[in-house]
Design an enzyme around this catalytic site. Structure first.
Site, mmCIF file in Angstrom:
data_model
loop_
_atom_site.group_PDB
_atom_site.id
_atom_site.type_symbol
_atom_site.label_atom_id
_atom_site.label_comp_id
_atom_site.label_asym_id
_atom_site.label_seq_id
_atom_site.Cartn_x
_atom_site.Cartn_y
_atom_site.Cartn_z
ATOM 1 N N TYR A 101 51.699 3.998 70.557
ATOM 2 C CA TYR A 101 51.005 2.729 70.785
ATOM 3 C C TYR A 101 50.441 2.235 69.462
ATOM 4 C CZ TYR A 101 47.424 -0.615 72.172
ATOM 5 O OH TYR A 101 46.668 -1.750 72.282
ATOM 6 N N GLU A 189 50.630 -6.325 69.541
ATOM 7 C CA GLU A 189 50.634 -4.986 70.133
ATOM 8 C C GLU A 189 52.058 -4.515 70.394
ATOM 9 O OE1 GLU A 189 48.020 -3.595 73.786
ATOM 10 O OE2 GLU A 189 49.996 -4.187 74.498
#
Ligand code: GDP
Ligand code: MN
Length: 382
Positions: A101, A189
Site C-alpha cells: 500500500y 493512492e
C-alpha cells in the site's frame, strides 16, 4: 473530485509509474475486443468512483472470450455502493507475490505532505492502521524540499518490503510524489502496489483525487478525460454558475457569505436538530445576480424545505443584499420559504427593506440562532 481507476492509471503512466497494459470498454463486445488485443488471462474491472470493488464482485479474472463476455455482462450495470457501473477497464492479469500500500495526501494540521507505505496492502488501510499500526511507514514531506531520493529510500526501508521490491519502489514513490504535486492532487493512492514473482513492481489499482478548483490549471492532463465534472447534479449546476457549493443530504438550504460563516451556518442548523441540504458560500458580492444563481441551485434540490440566508455584512452592505434577495425572488419561483438573517454593515437598512417585504415566503430573524431554529422548524413541518 475523484478520478476513475483507468484515469488514475493513465495519469500514473504519464509520470512513468508502471501499470499493466489495458483499455476501457463500455460494452461487452468492446470488452472482448480489448481482451483479444491484450491477450489472456485478463482482469475485468468495474469503473466506479468507490473502493471495495473486488469484494462487491466488480473485479473478475477471465481466461477466454466467453469468460470476458460473462463477467463484462454481469459487471456492466452492477450497482456498487450506489454507483452504477457504466465502464470497464480490461487489463492483463498479473501474478501477485506481494501486495503493498502506498499513498500521498496532505496533512493540513502539520502543513506538510503525508505519505503512508505498508507491506500489508490490498486490504483497507484503515484496518491495518487499527490492527497493526506499526506496519505503516509514515513520512511527512516539506513541499519546499520535496521527496528527495534519500528520504524516499529511508521511507521504503522503514516499510520492510521484500528486498527485491526496494529499488523499484523507491523509484515509484518519487514518481508518485511528482504526479501528486504536478496535478494538484489531494490524494494519490496505490492499493495494491504489487510485487510479481519475476520481481517487477506495478500499480494494480489507482485512486487519485483532484482539487477541483485547480483542474483548470492542468488542461493538458485533465482535458483528455471526459466525465471530469462533479457527479452530484447540484454541484455540477453550481459550478457552472460559479458558486462555491457542496451538496449535503438534508432539507435546510443554506446561503451564507464567506466560507467560515457558511460552515458555522451548517453547524448551527445541525446544532438545533436540523439537517443542512448544502454548503454554499455566496462570497463577497451578494448581488441580485449572485443571489438568484444561489437560489436557483437550492431551489432545484427536491429535498429542500426551507432556505436559510445568513449574511454578515463587511464590505458587502446588508441593504444591497436585502435588495438582491428581493430581486432574486422576483426572478426565481421558490418552492420553499426563506428565513434571512442580516447583520453587520448597514444591517438596520437591510432589515428595514426585508421588513417591508416580509411574508410567509420571506421571514426575517435578527440573530443566527433564532433564524436557524425557524428554518429547521419550517423544514420539519413540511
Ligand atoms: P478495489 O477492490 O476496488 O480496491 O480494487 P483493486 O483493483 O485494488 O482489486 C482488488 C483486489 O483484486 C486486489 O487487491 C487483488 O488481490 C485482486 N486483483 C486485481 N487485479 C488482479 C490481477 O491482475 N491478478 C490477481 N491475481 N489479482 C488481482
Ligand atoms: Mn484497491
Amino acid at each position: 473530485m475523484d478520478l476513475f481507476e483507468y484515469q488514475g492509471k493513465q495519469y500514473f503512466e504519464r509520470f512513468g509509474i508502471p501499470i499493466s497494459p489495458g483499455g476501457v470498454a463500455d460494452s461487452v463486445e468492446e470488452a472482448v475486443e480489448q481482451a483479444e488485443k491484450i491477450g489472456y488471462p485478463v482482469v475485468v474491472k468495474a469503473q466506479v468512483q468507490v473502493g471495495g470493488r473486488g469484494k462487491a464482485g466488480g473485479i473478475k479474472l477471465a481466461n477466454d472470450a466467453d469468460e470476458v463476455r460473462l463477467h463484462a455482462g454481469n459487471i456492466l450495470g452492477m450497482d456498487i455502493k450506489g454507483h452504477v457501473v457504466r465502464r470497464l477497464w480490461i487489463e492483463q492479469a498479473s501474478d501477485i507475490e506481494a501486495e503493498y500500500y502506498v499513498s500521498l495526501t496532505l496533512d493540513r494540521s502539520k502543513k506538510l505532505h503525508f505519505g503512508m507505505l505498508s507491506a500489508q496492502g490490498g486490504v483497507d488501510i484503515e484496518q491495518v492502521a487499527e490492527e497493526s499500526p506499526d506496519a505503516i511507514a509514515k513520512i511527512w514531506i516539506d513541499p519546499v524540499d520535496g521527496l528527495t531520493p534519500e528520504s524516499a529510500r529511508a521511507w521504503v526501508q522503514a516499510a520492510d518490503l521484500d528486498p527485491r521490491a526496494e529499488d523499484a519502489t523507491v523509484d515509484i514513490v518519487q514518481k508518485l510524489y511528482t504526479c501528486y504535486i504536478e496535478g494538484d492532487a489531494t490524494l494519490a493512492e496505490i492499493n495494491p502496489l504489487i510485487l510479481t514473482p519475476d520481481g517487477e513492481v506495478r500499480a494494480l489499482d489507482a485512486k487519485v483525487s483532484l482539487d477541483y478548483a485547480a483542474v483548470y490549471r492542468h488542461q493538458e492532463i485533465w482535458g483528455a478525460f471526459d466525465g471530469l465534472e462533479p457527479h452530484d447534479e447540484r454541484e455540477r449546476r453550481a459550478s457552472e454558475l460559479g458558486l462555491q457549493y457542496v451538496g449535503l443530504e438534508g432539507s435546510v438550504g443554506i446561503i451564507a457569505n464567506g466560507a467560515g460563516l457558511a460552515m458555522s451556518t451548517v453547524d448551527i442548523v445541525n446544532q438545533v436538530g436540523g439537517k443542512p441540504a448544502n454548503f454554499l458560500d455566496i462570497g463577497g458580492g451578494a448581488s441580485a445576480d449572485h443571489m438568484a444563481n444561489a437560489l436557483t441551485v437550492i431551489n432545484e434540490d427536491e429535498n429542500v424545505k426551507a432556505i436559510f440566508i445568513n449574511i454578515f455584512g463587511g464590505i458587502t452592505r446588508c441593504d444591497e443584499v436585502a435588495r438582491g434577495i428581493i430581486q432574486a425572488m422576483e426572478r426565481v419561483e421558490l418552492k420553499s420559504p426563506i428565513i434571512a438573517r442580516l447583520d453587520g454593515t448597514n444591517a438596520t437598512e437591510g432589515r428595514a427593506i426585508l421588513k417591508e417585504n416580509e411574508s410567509e415566503r420571506l421571514q426575517m430573524r435578527e440573530d443566527m440562532l433564532s433564524a436557524a431554529n425557524a428554518a429547521v422548524k419550517i423544514a420539519g413541518e413540511s
